[in-house]
Each structure stands twice: as C-alpha cells, then as structure tokens.
Design an enzyme around this catalytic site. Structure first.
Site, short mmCIF file in Angstrom:
data_model
loop_
_atom_site.label_atom_id
_atom_site.label_comp_id
_atom_site.label_asym_id
_atom_site.label_seq_id
_atom_site.Cartn_x
_atom_site.Cartn_y
_atom_site.Cartn_z
N CYS A 1 0.87 -1.19 0.00
CA CYS A 1 0.00 0.00 0.00
C CYS A 1 0.90 1.23 0.00
CB CYS A 1 -0.91 0.00 1.22
SG CYS A 1 -2.00 1.44 1.26
N CYS B 1 -0.25 0.71 10.57
CA CYS B 1 -0.60 -0.43 9.72
C CYS B 1 0.65 -1.10 9.17
CB CYS B 1 -1.50 0.05 8.59
SG CYS B 1 -1.78 -1.21 7.35
N GLU C 1 -5.42 -0.14 -0.26
CA GLU C 1 -6.52 0.83 -0.21
C GLU C 1 -7.41 0.54 -1.42
OE1 GLU C 1 -8.10 3.51 1.44
OE2 GLU C 1 -9.30 3.27 -0.38
N SER D 1 -11.79 4.61 7.61
CA SER D 1 -10.71 4.43 8.58
C SER D 1 -10.25 5.83 8.97
CB SER D 1 -9.60 3.63 7.88
OG SER D 1 -8.47 3.58 8.70
N LEU D 2 -10.67 6.27 10.15
CA LEU D 2 -10.46 7.69 10.53
C LEU D 2 -9.26 7.83 11.48
CD1 LEU D 2 -11.98 10.44 10.03
CD2 LEU D 2 -12.75 10.18 12.39
N CYS E 1 -6.62 -6.78 12.54
CA CYS E 1 -6.67 -5.55 11.78
C CYS E 1 -5.31 -4.83 11.82
CB CYS E 1 -7.72 -4.69 12.44
SG CYS E 1 -8.50 -3.61 11.33
#
Ligand code: SF4
Length: 354
Positions: free
Chosen positions: A114, A121, A164, A217-218, A336
């Site tokens: 990504c 992440c 994404e 995803s904030l 996650c």
C-alpha cells in the site's frame, strides 16, 4: 501469443466473457455458462466445463488461460484463519476468515502492499507494489471456500485487508459485480463492506456501484494528528472527507461505519473522543473502536483496557453507537492492521512480494 499473454478469463465479468466468446465465433450465452463454471463452481480446467462442446473448449483453451491465486500457507487459531496466497508473478497477499458470533467474515486484500503508509498499519511499511487483478480479488473469495468448515458458510465480506481499495477502484468494482451476481458468488450487497481512508475523488464513483457498506478508517479527529499518523490526510483533509460523507447515498436504515484505531497515548484521550464526536456530528454513523494490535517494531502500543472503556463511555455519553472491536486473529498476526504477507518460514517482511 504465449500462454501468459492470453487473457485470463477470471478477469472478465459475464458481459466481457460473452463478448470474448463472440470474438471466437461462439454464441454469446457461452459467456454466462463459463462464468458459472469459473466463479460459482470454482473450476480451473476447460475440460470440466461439460455443457460446452469439445470443439468450443479447445477453441477457448487456445485463446485464453485460467488463473486465480493459490493458497500457499494457512495459519489458524480458534477465531481466525489467515491464508497466504501465491500470485502468478511470485508476489503474495493475505486474506483472513474471521469467526465471530455465528458469522464467518472474509477480509479481502485489494493491493500488494500500500502506498499510503498509515503508521499503525503493517501493510503500510511494505510500500506499494501493485494492484490486484479482478481474478486475484474474486479468487480470494472462491479459494477461501476451501477453508470454510462443515456446517459453516461465508456470511460477510470486508475489503479491509492489504491495500486501499479505492486506489484500485475499477478492479474492486468489477469484482463486486461478480461477487454479488446471484448466479455467481451470490453474496448479498448488505453483507459486504469496503473500508477506505477516504480517497475523496473516488467516493462518488464508488457510490455508483452496488450499495455496499462503507467504513471510513479515521483514527484521528483533527488534521494535525491525522496528518501525522495517516499521511493521506494532507491530500484529503477532514473537512473534504466530511463533505464527501455528507452526500454518501445511504440506503434507509444504514449507517456509515467510522473505524478508529486506538493508539496508546496518541489518540485515546477524552479530548480526542470529544473531537471525534464533533467531527461526526450530523452524519449517520456508528463507531468501531479498534484497540491497536502491535506487530514487530510497531511504533505504537496497545491502549490500556481502562482507557478504551473511558473513550467508549465518552462517545456513548454523546449519544453515539459504539462497538469496541477487540480484534480476532491476533495470535496468528491476522488482526486488523497486522497483514504483511509474511511467510512462517521467513522473518520480517522479506516475503512481501520482493
Ligand atoms: S490502513 Fe489501509 S490505507 Fe493505510 S497503509 Fe494500511 S492498507 Fe494502506
């Protein structure tokens, strides 16, 4: 034309398969017949397509090829099953089957690596390698069925794995057409959710596709903090994201999910809870709080249970629907934010495709 240069039929939707059949002098209805063999029955051999004549099968096999990812390694605990897929070019991606309260959810990847580098992440540490093809996205759903236990069935799909999805929107949307087709993979639209950091210009285009669930995803309620932990925010700041969410076409009774990864001492104070509440004011949302799942060399720590509870209470007091998602799959690094296509035999990220 070499075999590798021939079109992969699993990259084509039924309409494209029909057009392809016509280009070979076949009847257009063959397209749907082939789609059923490939996507519903999971066949990868022309010879098994027994309602198609031998001559037509030969013609098809000379003009096309059949490929989808193959499961290379499976790591399981009682609540999650992580599948490492080998791709045609030697790269790898992961998907995860999650067992929770009678549901079996498949978390799908949309890219190898990504580009966005969200700091919490693990996939973000890989950098961007390439987009997944339609065959590689749909192939995760077909292949994962081999790991569904007797008496279980796949109930939900989430685009929440590596990558994404809105930066691979065309292939993701074409895959959704196949996944939701009632003759093919037949997954109900309301059982599918796509998670994005908020690639604002792509959101209206996504809205034109099937009405699936949207998760944002904030993870930070202010531009200053979000710029720091999610660099994409510098390009699409919160005000722009909020405008896009305000016009998102929600079917009656549905809400947008706001995913908020809680990072110890970074974004987990009551001040951030209040700011999050202000950000979502006026939107039809529910909030998923995801306590951070550490991975090797991660720059953050998991929040304390008490802090998570205080954050949740602060939001509930402001009349929000809040669910704390203690992630499944932590034991097999499938929770996650932990996916990095790492093989058991290898260490670090060396197997992330390079
Ligand atoms: S959270 Fe999603 S968008 Fe951010 S780096 Fe990870 S895969 Fe990419």
């Amino acid at each position: 034309m070499t075999v590798a240069e021939r079109p992969n039929l699993l990259d084509l939707n039924p309409a494209e398969l029909s057009a392809f059949c016509q280009s070979l002098g076949e009847k257009s209805y063959r397209g749907r017949q082939i789609a059923v063999w490939l996507f519903r029955r999971g066949v990868l051999d022309y010879e098994e397509m027994t309602d198609i004549s031998k001559t037509s099968r030969r013609k098809l096999s000379e003009a096309s090829r059949l490929y989808r990812p193959q499961a290379l390694e499976v790591t399981e605990d009682e609540e999650a099953c992580k599948i490492l897929w080998a791709l045609e070019d030697g790269r790898h991606v992961e998907s995860v089957l999650i067992r929770e309260r009678g549901h079996l959810t498949l978390c799908l990847s949309s890219q190898v690596g990504c580009a966005l580098g969200c700091r919490f992440c693990r996939t973000g540490t890989m950098g961007f390698i390439r987009n997944l093809t339609v065959a590689e996205i749909v192939g995760q759903v077909i292949g994962a069925k081999d790991f569904v236990r007797e008496g279980e069935s796949l109930t939900n799909l989430v685009f929440m794995g590596m990558g994404e999805p809105l930066l691979n929107r065309e292939n993701v949307m074409k895959s959704l057409d196949i996944i939701t087709d009632s003759d093919l993979l037949a997954v109900a639209r309301k059982r599918i959710s796509l998670s994005t950091v908020g690639i604002v210009p792509e959101m209206p285009r996504l809205a034109q596709g099937p009405d699936i669930g949207l998760t944002i995803s904030l993870s930070a309620p202010s531009d200053a903090l979000r710029d720091e932990i999610m660099p994409v925010n510098k390009k699409y700041p919160l005000a722009e994201l909020k405008k896009a969410l305000a016009v998102w076409p929600l079917p009656r009774g549905r809400r947008i999910t706001i995913a908020y990864v809680l990072l110890k001492g970074v974004n987990d104070s009551p001040k951030e809870a209040a700011a999050l509440s202000r950000f979502v004011a006026g939107l039809k949302i529910k909030i998923n709080l995801i306590p951070f799942n550490p991975w090797p060399d991660a720059p953050f720590e998991a929040p304390l249970r008490d802090t998570v509870e205080r954050f949740r209470e602060a939001l509930v007091a402001r009349h929000h629907t809040v669910i704390v998602r203690w992630s499944k799959g932590g034991k097999v690094s499938a929770a996650c934010g932990q996916l990095a296509a790492t093989r058991k035999k290898e260490h670090g990220l060396a197997a992330a495709g390079d």
